[in-house]
Motif scaffolding. Sequence first.
Motif, mmCIF file in Angstrom:
data_model
loop_
_atom_site.group_PDB
_atom_site.id
_atom_site.type_symbol
_atom_site.label_atom_id
_atom_site.label_comp_id
_atom_site.label_asym_id
_atom_site.label_seq_id
_atom_site.Cartn_x
_atom_site.Cartn_y
_atom_site.Cartn_z
ATOM 1 N N ASP A 201 0.815 -1.267 0.074
ATOM 2 C CA ASP A 201 -0.026 0.209 -0.031
ATOM 3 C C ASP A 201 0.948 1.185 0.068
ATOM 4 O O ASP A 201 0.141 2.290 0.115
ATOM 5 C CB ASP A 201 -1.081 0.009 1.123
ATOM 6 C CG ASP A 201 -0.206 0.166 2.620
ATOM 7 O OD1 ASP A 201 1.038 0.017 2.647
ATOM 8 O OD2 ASP A 201 -0.805 0.116 3.582
ATOM 9 N N TYR A 206 2.273 -6.614 2.867
ATOM 10 C CA TYR A 206 1.360 -7.572 3.770
ATOM 11 C C TYR A 206 1.488 -9.089 3.169
ATOM 12 O O TYR A 206 1.263 -8.883 1.875
ATOM 13 C CB TYR A 206 -0.179 -7.115 3.832
ATOM 14 C CG TYR A 206 -0.334 -5.508 4.292
ATOM 15 C CD1 TYR A 206 -0.804 -5.330 5.809
ATOM 16 C CD2 TYR A 206 -0.001 -4.528 3.339
ATOM 17 C CE1 TYR A 206 -0.863 -3.980 6.060
ATOM 18 C CE2 TYR A 206 -0.447 -3.210 3.806
ATOM 19 C CZ TYR A 206 -0.846 -2.836 5.198
ATOM 20 O OH TYR A 206 -0.941 -1.751 5.718
ATOM 21 N N THR A 233 -12.350 -4.924 0.208
ATOM 22 C CA THR A 233 -12.269 -3.461 -0.117
ATOM 23 C C THR A 233 -13.356 -2.551 0.081
ATOM 24 O O THR A 233 -13.358 -1.648 0.708
ATOM 25 C CB THR A 233 -11.556 -3.343 -1.391
ATOM 26 O OG1 THR A 233 -10.195 -3.699 -1.368
ATOM 27 C CG2 THR A 233 -11.178 -1.826 -1.741
ATOM 28 N N SER A 238 -9.592 -3.693 6.222
ATOM 29 C CA SER A 238 -8.094 -3.677 6.075
ATOM 30 C C SER A 238 -7.533 -4.300 4.930
ATOM 31 O O SER A 238 -8.243 -5.437 4.399
ATOM 32 C CB SER A 238 -7.300 -3.875 7.435
ATOM 33 O OG SER A 238 -7.495 -5.479 7.616
ATOM 34 N N GLN A 240 -4.896 -6.442 5.211
ATOM 35 C CA GLN A 240 -4.751 -7.678 5.592
ATOM 36 C C GLN A 240 -5.878 -8.571 5.566
ATOM 37 O O GLN A 240 -5.854 -9.791 5.072
ATOM 38 C CB GLN A 240 -4.111 -7.715 6.989
ATOM 39 C CG GLN A 240 -3.616 -9.134 7.626
ATOM 40 C CD GLN A 240 -2.296 -9.582 6.860
ATOM 41 O OE1 GLN A 240 -1.289 -8.983 6.840
ATOM 42 N NE2 GLN A 240 -2.174 -10.705 6.324
ATOM 43 N N CYS A 242 -8.534 -8.084 3.810
ATOM 44 C CA CYS A 242 -8.829 -8.211 2.389
ATOM 45 C C CYS A 242 -8.258 -9.445 1.645
ATOM 46 O O CYS A 242 -8.798 -10.210 1.062
ATOM 47 C CB CYS A 242 -8.735 -7.088 1.471
ATOM 48 S SG CYS A 242 -9.710 -5.682 1.797
#
Length: 260
Positions: A201, A206, A233, A238, A240, A242
């Motif tokens: 991001d 992640y 999303t 978050s 993580q 997702c």
Amino acid sequence: MRIVTVGDNCMDVYQSTGEACPGGNPVNVAVYLTELGAETAYIGWVGSDRYGEIMKKAIQGKGVNTSRVSVKEGTTAVTYVEMVGNDRQLGDYEEGVMADFKLTPEELKYAESFQLVHSAIWGHADPYFAYFKEKGLLTSFDFADKLDHELVTTLTPYVDYPFFSYSQDDDYIRSLMREVKGRGSKVVIATLGEKGSLAYDGVQFYKHGIAEVEVVDTLGAGDSFIAGYIYGTLKGLSVQACLEQGALRAAKTIGYFAAW
């Protein structure tokens, strides 16, 4: 939650049995998102042959809006699939009428009514992504394993959630993901097969593993991961979480034969 998918569809024809199953990344993603509870529509072309009728009816039967699926004179796209154990190997691809696919002004206007638009590397929808971004839509795109395709450079400034397929977490994929993020994407995601998934991001990477399941057929695993991630999303989860949603949806898909 309203998502429109645009571009390629194809019949997955299993060479050993002759069985033909509807598929194609934008179609699969729409179907999986519908199963998760989203409202979806698919825009694409099918041929005037028997496969075209099967494709449209199958998508409709899954609850996807097919009011913008056009029937064109010619053949529906076909991908020949061979099973090696429980892993599918993709063979020849015959594009059929989708080779000339383009969106009409009315279809572009229709797409504006959705929150997010998704397409893929073979979908011929890439010329419209600058327009989608200009109109305020969220965008996602599956580049599959074509990591050196020119669209990875030219299209990613207009893609909020680009997805890539790769084999492992290494310096190469992390460098590519940083590059792509630098062009303006919100989050860059890579699926790594049995090694799980990776997202970036702009602040951190992640990682998430796979959900253990007995593998029946891997066809559609990547597409279902994308659907799970997009769903997470739009629910505001978050990064993580997702990745976890994607892994869970992929595990469900590989537990049965064909994409859906």
